[in-house]
Design a protein around this motif. Structure first.
Motif, PDB file in Angstrom:
ATOM      1  N   GLY A 138       0.814  -1.219   0.000  1.00 20.07           N
ATOM      2  CA  GLY A 138       0.000   0.000   0.000  1.00 20.07           C
ATOM      3  C   GLY A 138       0.840   1.257   0.000  1.00 20.07           C
ATOM      4  O   GLY A 138       2.079   1.211  -0.081  1.00 20.07           O
ATOM      5  N   THR A 139       0.133   2.348   0.084  1.00 18.21           N
ATOM      6  CA  THR A 139       0.761   3.675   0.075  1.00 18.21           C
ATOM      7  C   THR A 139       0.017   4.561   1.053  1.00 18.21           C
ATOM      8  O   THR A 139      -1.206   4.451   1.165  1.00 18.21           O
ATOM      9  CB  THR A 139       0.584   4.369  -1.299  1.00 18.21           C
ATOM     10  OG1 THR A 139       0.712   3.406  -2.325  1.00 18.21           O
ATOM     11  CG2 THR A 139       1.571   5.491  -1.494  1.00 18.21           C
ATOM     12  N   MET A 140       0.726   5.421   1.726  1.00 20.42           N
ATOM     13  CA  MET A 140       0.035   6.477   2.458  1.00 20.42           C
ATOM     14  C   MET A 140       0.939   7.698   2.548  1.00 20.42           C
ATOM     15  O   MET A 140       2.156   7.602   2.377  1.00 20.42           O
ATOM     16  CB  MET A 140      -0.398   6.009   3.852  1.00 20.42           C
ATOM     17  CG  MET A 140       0.722   5.723   4.807  1.00 20.42           C
ATOM     18  SD  MET A 140       0.041   5.045   6.350  1.00 20.42           S
ATOM     19  CE  MET A 140       1.558   4.912   7.299  1.00 20.42           C
ATOM     20  N   ASN A 254       9.729  -1.139   3.167  1.00 24.13           N
ATOM     21  CA  ASN A 254       9.093   0.160   3.390  1.00 24.13           C
ATOM     22  C   ASN A 254       9.945   1.230   2.716  1.00 24.13           C
ATOM     23  O   ASN A 254      11.109   1.413   3.087  1.00 24.13           O
ATOM     24  CB  ASN A 254       9.021   0.477   4.886  1.00 24.13           C
ATOM     25  CG  ASN A 254       8.415  -0.666   5.686  1.00 24.13           C
ATOM     26  OD1 ASN A 254       7.244  -0.643   6.012  1.00 24.13           O
ATOM     27  ND2 ASN A 254       9.214  -1.681   5.990  1.00 24.13           N
ATOM     28  N   TRP A 268       4.815   0.429   0.713  1.00 21.49           N
ATOM     29  CA  TRP A 268       5.249  -0.795   1.384  1.00 21.49           C
ATOM     30  C   TRP A 268       4.631  -2.051   0.762  1.00 21.49           C
ATOM     31  O   TRP A 268       3.612  -1.988   0.106  1.00 21.49           O
ATOM     32  CB  TRP A 268       4.887  -0.769   2.879  1.00 21.49           C
ATOM     33  CG  TRP A 268       3.416  -0.936   3.138  1.00 21.49           C
ATOM     34  CD1 TRP A 268       2.707  -2.120   3.176  1.00 21.49           C
ATOM     35  CD2 TRP A 268       2.454   0.095   3.339  1.00 21.49           C
ATOM     36  NE1 TRP A 268       1.381  -1.863   3.407  1.00 21.49           N
ATOM     37  CE2 TRP A 268       1.189  -0.515   3.509  1.00 21.49           C
ATOM     38  CE3 TRP A 268       2.540   1.489   3.413  1.00 21.49           C
ATOM     39  CZ2 TRP A 268       0.034   0.207   3.736  1.00 21.49           C
ATOM     40  CZ3 TRP A 268       1.373   2.216   3.639  1.00 21.49           C
ATOM     41  CH2 TRP A 268       0.149   1.580   3.802  1.00 21.49           C
ATOM     42  N   ASP A 286      -2.175  -7.679   4.155  1.00 23.92           N
ATOM     43  CA  ASP A 286      -2.429  -6.309   3.706  1.00 23.92           C
ATOM     44  C   ASP A 286      -3.298  -5.551   4.712  1.00 23.92           C
ATOM     45  O   ASP A 286      -2.974  -4.426   5.090  1.00 23.92           O
ATOM     46  CB  ASP A 286      -3.154  -6.325   2.347  1.00 23.92           C
ATOM     47  CG  ASP A 286      -2.182  -6.318   1.184  1.00 23.92           C
ATOM     48  OD1 ASP A 286      -1.090  -5.730   1.320  1.00 23.92           O
ATOM     49  OD2 ASP A 286      -2.507  -6.903   0.142  1.00 23.92           O
ATOM     50  N   ASP A 287      -4.383  -6.200   5.134  1.00 25.44           N
ATOM     51  CA  ASP A 287      -5.328  -5.524   6.034  1.00 25.44           C
ATOM     52  C   ASP A 287      -4.673  -5.224   7.386  1.00 25.44           C
ATOM     53  O   ASP A 287      -4.806  -4.118   7.912  1.00 25.44           O
ATOM     54  CB  ASP A 287      -6.578  -6.393   6.248  1.00 25.44           C
ATOM     55  CG  ASP A 287      -7.398  -6.523   4.963  1.00 25.44           C
ATOM     56  OD1 ASP A 287      -7.120  -5.769   4.012  1.00 25.44           O
ATOM     57  OD2 ASP A 287      -8.295  -7.389   4.927  1.00 25.44           O
ATOM     58  N   ARG A 290      -1.902  -2.513   7.053  1.00 26.86           N
ATOM     59  CA  ARG A 290      -2.455  -1.183   6.802  1.00 26.86           C
ATOM     60  C   ARG A 290      -3.021  -0.575   8.086  1.00 26.86           C
ATOM     61  O   ARG A 290      -2.809   0.599   8.379  1.00 26.86           O
ATOM     62  CB  ARG A 290      -3.552  -1.259   5.735  1.00 26.86           C
ATOM     63  CG  ARG A 290      -4.179   0.087   5.393  1.00 26.86           C
ATOM     64  CD  ARG A 290      -5.200  -0.045   4.276  1.00 26.86           C
ATOM     65  NE  ARG A 290      -4.579  -0.393   3.010  1.00 26.86           N
ATOM     66  CZ  ARG A 290      -3.976   0.485   2.206  1.00 26.86           C
ATOM     67  NH1 ARG A 290      -3.918   1.752   2.543  1.00 26.86           N
ATOM     68  NH2 ARG A 290      -3.436   0.092   1.069  1.00 26.86           N
ATOM     69  N   GLU A 291      -3.683  -1.415   8.866  1.00 28.23           N
ATOM     70  CA  GLU A 291      -4.258  -0.950  10.132  1.00 28.23           C
ATOM     71  C   GLU A 291      -3.149  -0.479  11.083  1.00 28.23           C
ATOM     72  O   GLU A 291      -3.247   0.574  11.712  1.00 28.23           O
ATOM     73  CB  GLU A 291      -5.013  -2.115  10.759  1.00 28.23           C
ATOM     74  CG  GLU A 291      -6.177  -1.719  11.619  1.00 28.23           C
ATOM     75  CD  GLU A 291      -6.970  -2.961  12.007  1.00 28.23           C
ATOM     76  OE1 GLU A 291      -6.878  -3.336  13.176  1.00 28.23           O
ATOM     77  OE2 GLU A 291      -7.627  -3.551  11.117  1.00 28.23           O
ATOM     78  N   PHE A 293      -0.044   0.463  10.263  1.00 24.87           N
ATOM     79  CA  PHE A 293       0.663   1.638   9.748  1.00 24.87           C
ATOM     80  C   PHE A 293      -0.181   2.906   9.940  1.00 24.87           C
ATOM     81  O   PHE A 293       0.354   4.003  10.083  1.00 24.87           O
ATOM     82  CB  PHE A 293       1.051   1.447   8.277  1.00 24.87           C
ATOM     83  CG  PHE A 293       2.190   0.476   8.074  1.00 24.87           C
ATOM     84  CD1 PHE A 293       2.772  -0.194   9.153  1.00 24.87           C
ATOM     85  CD2 PHE A 293       2.693   0.219   6.810  1.00 24.87           C
ATOM     86  CE1 PHE A 293       3.813  -1.097   8.968  1.00 24.87           C
ATOM     87  CE2 PHE A 293       3.749  -0.677   6.609  1.00 24.87           C
ATOM     88  CZ  PHE A 293       4.302  -1.342   7.691  1.00 24.87           C
ATOM     89  N   ALA A 294      -1.498   2.732   9.932  1.00 25.20           N
ATOM     90  CA  ALA A 294      -2.356   3.894  10.197  1.00 25.20           C
ATOM     91  C   ALA A 294      -2.139   4.387  11.632  1.00 25.20           C
ATOM     92  O   ALA A 294      -2.266   5.584  11.903  1.00 25.20           O
ATOM     93  CB  ALA A 294      -3.816   3.518   9.957  1.00 25.20           C
ATOM     94  N   GLN A 297       0.920   6.427  11.440  1.00 25.60           N
ATOM     95  CA  GLN A 297       0.624   7.672  10.700  1.00 25.60           C
ATOM     96  C   GLN A 297       0.135   8.762  11.649  1.00 25.60           C
ATOM     97  O   GLN A 297       0.576   9.916  11.559  1.00 25.60           O
ATOM     98  CB  GLN A 297      -0.446   7.351   9.653  1.00 25.60           C
ATOM     99  CG  GLN A 297      -0.766   8.454   8.687  1.00 25.60           C
ATOM    100  CD  GLN A 297      -1.857   8.017   7.708  1.00 25.60           C
ATOM    101  OE1 GLN A 297      -2.712   7.186   8.044  1.00 25.60           O
ATOM    102  NE2 GLN A 297      -1.811   8.552   6.503  1.00 25.60           N
TER     103      GLN A 297
END
Ligand SMILES: [Fe+2]
Length: 346
Positions: A138-140, A254, A268, A286-287, A290-291, A293-294, A297
């Protein structure tokens, strides 16, 4: 300040298309697109005439036509047409950035173009190994300077407080960290022995009971982190021991690309040595990632604001050794790109 002579991730391969895409990298405004033959192109996103972003113009074949007065630039950045003019000044051009597709990503060289090919892109182990698989990733965008992200990715302890429900187990709070400088970065690592498998990893571990767990956090210059997580049955792990056949290994890649001093684009994906071809495992990874890394963030944006607005001094702790070592070496590399003028002889 940024390290210029380095490869950064500009975008995922699939994001670079026949549509002009404006991006900002190390403060530079850049337009990305793809030629008819499929080659990615990165050009300075400003027509040299009136500085309209070229991304507001049109693709014409492999060239871009400015949306203001129709000047045309080829994929090397040279002007090939000025409507109404018969001569094109040599100096009328935009900067062309070297780009390269690898590992499903488009990489961009932000420094001296002649140095690009002497510097290899980081190698991803097991990329073509059929026993391994990867998730989509993913990307953020994180609203912080990229060095707060490299701090975070050289700090295995933070999982105990930031990722309580996913990456943490009780040992994450106290076990000391080994720090080492490598030729191309810094490594912070520790084995935690006879501990619970942390919640996120339970679904992927194929043995029962407690584990020995390796956290190996490495950041390579300019800002690429390779985070290795290893889980083996309790009693079989430890430094310099061969990897147990039941080991779960997850390598998290990353790639941080500074947008500017205050924002960082974070790309990442993970490589794993289990469940090759199992889409449901890829999705679960992935899920979960992402959770988690949020969670980073939110914390990192607040840390950036905290430092920007600090009114009292901050203290560094022993756990900051690896992040501080990375920052120091990075500062040296950046300084080396800006040699001070030799003092005039008296
Ligand atoms: Fe984190």
């Amino acid at each position: 300040m940024f390290l210029r002579n380095a490869w950064y991730v500009a975008a995922w391969d699939h994001e670079v298309t026949r549509t002009l895409q404006p991006v900002q990298i190390l403060g530079d405004h850049i337009v990305l697109y793809r030629t008819n033959a499929g080659a990615p192109v990165a050009l300075e996103d400003a027509c040299p005439h009136r500085k309209l972003p070229l991304s507001m113009g049109r693709i014409k074949g492999d060239e871009i036509e400015c949306g203001y007065h129709g000047l045309v630039f080829n994929s090397a950045g040279r002007c090939t047409r000025i409507p109404g003019a018969t001569k094109i000044p040599r100096a009328l051009c935009v900067r062309n950035y070297p780009v390269m597709s690898r590992y499903g990503l488009v990489w961009i060289w932000m420094g001296e173009a002649s140095q690009a090919h002497a510097s290899p892109i980081l190698e991803i182990e097991h990329w073509n190994d059929p026993a391994w698989d990867k998730n989509r990733g993913g990307t953020m965008t994180v609203d912080c300077n990229y060095l707060y992200v490299t701090d975070n990715l050289l700090d295995p302890t933070h999982v105990a407080w930031v990722h309580c429900s996913s990456f943490a187990s009780e040992a994450c709070e106290e076990e000391p960290i080994d720090v080492a400088a490598s030729a191309d970065g810094v490594v912070a690592s520790r084995w935690m022995c006879d501990v619970e498998v942390a919640p996120f990893y339970r679904q992927f571990v194929t043995f029962e009971g407690r584990c020995d767990r390796l956290q190996r956090y490495e950041v390579r210059f300019p800002s690429h982190a390779v985070i290795k997580a290893v889980f083996v049955p309790a009693g079989t792990g430890g430094r310099d021991k061969p990897l147990d056949e039941k080991a779960l290994v997850m390598d998290s890649y990353n790639f941080m690309t500074p947008i500017d001093e205050n924002r960082t684009k974070y790309f990442w994906f993970q490589m794993r040595n289990r469940f090759a071809g199992d889409e449901s495992v890829s999705k679960a990874m992935d899920d979960g990632v992402r959770e988690a890394f949020a969670e980073d963030q939110v914390v990192l944006a607040a840390v950036h604001r905290g430092f920007a607005n600090k009114v009292t001094r901050n203290f560094d702790l022993a756990i900051d050794r690896a992040p501080l070592l990375f920052r120091r070496r990075m500062a040296e590399l950046i300084e080396a790109e800006h040699p001070k003028p030799v003092e005039a002889a008296r």
